[in-house]
Design a protein around this motif. Structure first.
Motif, PDB file in Angstrom:
ATOM      1  N   ASP A   1       0.830  -1.212   0.000  1.00  0.00           N
ATOM      2  CA  ASP A   1       0.000   0.000   0.000  1.00  0.00           C
ATOM      3  C   ASP A   1       0.865   1.263   0.000  1.00  0.00           C
ATOM      4  O   ASP A   1       0.610   2.200  -0.751  1.00  0.00           O
ATOM      5  CB  ASP A   1      -0.943   0.027   1.204  1.00  0.00           C
ATOM      6  CG  ASP A   1      -2.020  -1.039   1.131  1.00  0.00           C
ATOM      7  OD1 ASP A   1      -2.218  -1.627   0.043  1.00  0.00           O
ATOM      8  OD2 ASP A   1      -2.662  -1.284   2.172  1.00  0.00           O
ATOM      9  N   TRP A   2       1.883   1.295   0.863  1.00  0.00           N
ATOM     10  CA  TRP A   2       2.740   2.474   0.950  1.00  0.00           C
ATOM     11  C   TRP A   2       3.588   2.629  -0.305  1.00  0.00           C
ATOM     12  O   TRP A   2       3.827   3.751  -0.761  1.00  0.00           O
ATOM     13  CB  TRP A   2       3.601   2.441   2.208  1.00  0.00           C
ATOM     14  CG  TRP A   2       2.830   2.859   3.419  1.00  0.00           C
ATOM     15  CD1 TRP A   2       2.351   2.053   4.408  1.00  0.00           C
ATOM     16  CD2 TRP A   2       2.422   4.184   3.752  1.00  0.00           C
ATOM     17  NE1 TRP A   2       1.669   2.801   5.339  1.00  0.00           N
ATOM     18  CE2 TRP A   2       1.698   4.114   4.965  1.00  0.00           C
ATOM     19  CE3 TRP A   2       2.599   5.426   3.155  1.00  0.00           C
ATOM     20  CZ2 TRP A   2       1.157   5.230   5.581  1.00  0.00           C
ATOM     21  CZ3 TRP A   2       2.052   6.553   3.776  1.00  0.00           C
ATOM     22  CH2 TRP A   2       1.346   6.437   4.976  1.00  0.00           C
ATOM     23  N   ASN A   3       4.049   1.523  -0.863  1.00  0.00           N
ATOM     24  CA  ASN A   3       4.797   1.604  -2.127  1.00  0.00           C
ATOM     25  C   ASN A   3       3.906   2.176  -3.225  1.00  0.00           C
ATOM     26  O   ASN A   3       4.372   2.958  -4.061  1.00  0.00           O
ATOM     27  CB  ASN A   3       5.336   0.232  -2.531  1.00  0.00           C
ATOM     28  CG  ASN A   3       6.528  -0.194  -1.699  1.00  0.00           C
ATOM     29  OD1 ASN A   3       7.226   0.625  -1.122  1.00  0.00           O
ATOM     30  ND2 ASN A   3       6.742  -1.489  -1.622  1.00  0.00           N
ATOM     31  N   GLY A   4       2.630   1.810  -3.211  1.00  0.00           N
ATOM     32  CA  GLY A   4       1.674   2.341  -4.177  1.00  0.00           C
ATOM     33  C   GLY A   4       1.452   3.833  -4.024  1.00  0.00           C
ATOM     34  O   GLY A   4       1.035   4.517  -4.965  1.00  0.00           O
ATOM     35  N   ARG A   5       1.713   4.359  -2.858  1.00  0.00           N
ATOM     36  CA  ARG A   5       1.592   5.805  -2.599  1.00  0.00           C
ATOM     37  C   ARG A   5       2.899   6.551  -2.873  1.00  0.00           C
ATOM     38  O   ARG A   5       3.023   7.734  -2.576  1.00  0.00           O
ATOM     39  CB  ARG A   5       1.198   6.041  -1.140  1.00  0.00           C
ATOM     40  CG  ARG A   5      -0.150   5.490  -0.769  1.00  0.00           C
ATOM     41  CD  ARG A   5      -0.406   5.730   0.707  1.00  0.00           C
ATOM     42  NE  ARG A   5      -1.567   4.998   1.150  1.00  0.00           N
ATOM     43  CZ  ARG A   5      -1.961   4.904   2.407  1.00  0.00           C
ATOM     44  NH1 ARG A   5      -1.272   5.520   3.351  1.00  0.00           N
ATOM     45  NH2 ARG A   5      -3.021   4.223   2.731  1.00  0.00           N
TER      46      ARG A   5
END
Length: 120
Positions: A46-50
């Motif tokens: 999720d954080w990598n996607g952000r």
């Protein structure tokens, strides 16, 4: 700006008094974010996607907290040792409180009585 303090009851006694206990514990569990299943891997994804590059457990923790410290509070030991560890915990809480307050002041997020009344 939250500050995480973790108490560890199961740490090896050789690490109880280490000033670097947080790093020791985070390094022991460094690979837990690299598993291909589970909550942590989903959070990393999720954080990598952000656009946030998560390479370590500390990177992931820092997405939620401004800092983290682990203090060992061992059980079934001498009272003086137990008191000493609780004193370390108290000092860490005071430091975290001061740092959080200063960050809130710098970000102009610290409300006074009048401002707080308007929110209620």
């Amino acid at each position: 700006m939250p500050y995480a303090l973790e108490t560890d009851l199961s740490t090896d006694s050789s690490e109880w008094f280490s000033e670097d206990l947080t790093n020791i514990q985070l390094n022991k569990h460094a690979n837990c974010i690299n598993t291909h299943k589970g909550l942590l891997s989903q959070l990393v994804k999720d954080w990598n996607g952000r656009g946030k590059d998560i390479k370590s457990l500390r990177d992931l923790i820092n997405c939620y907290y401004s800092n983290m410290r682990i203090i060992c509070i061992p059980h079934m030991i001498s009272v003086p040792t137990l008191i000493q560890q609780y004193q370390k915990l108290q000092i860490e809480i005071e430091i975290a409180t001061q740092r959080t307050r200063q960050k809130r002041i710098e970000a102009e997020l610290l409300m006074n009585d009048n401002e707080l009344d308007l929110c209620i």
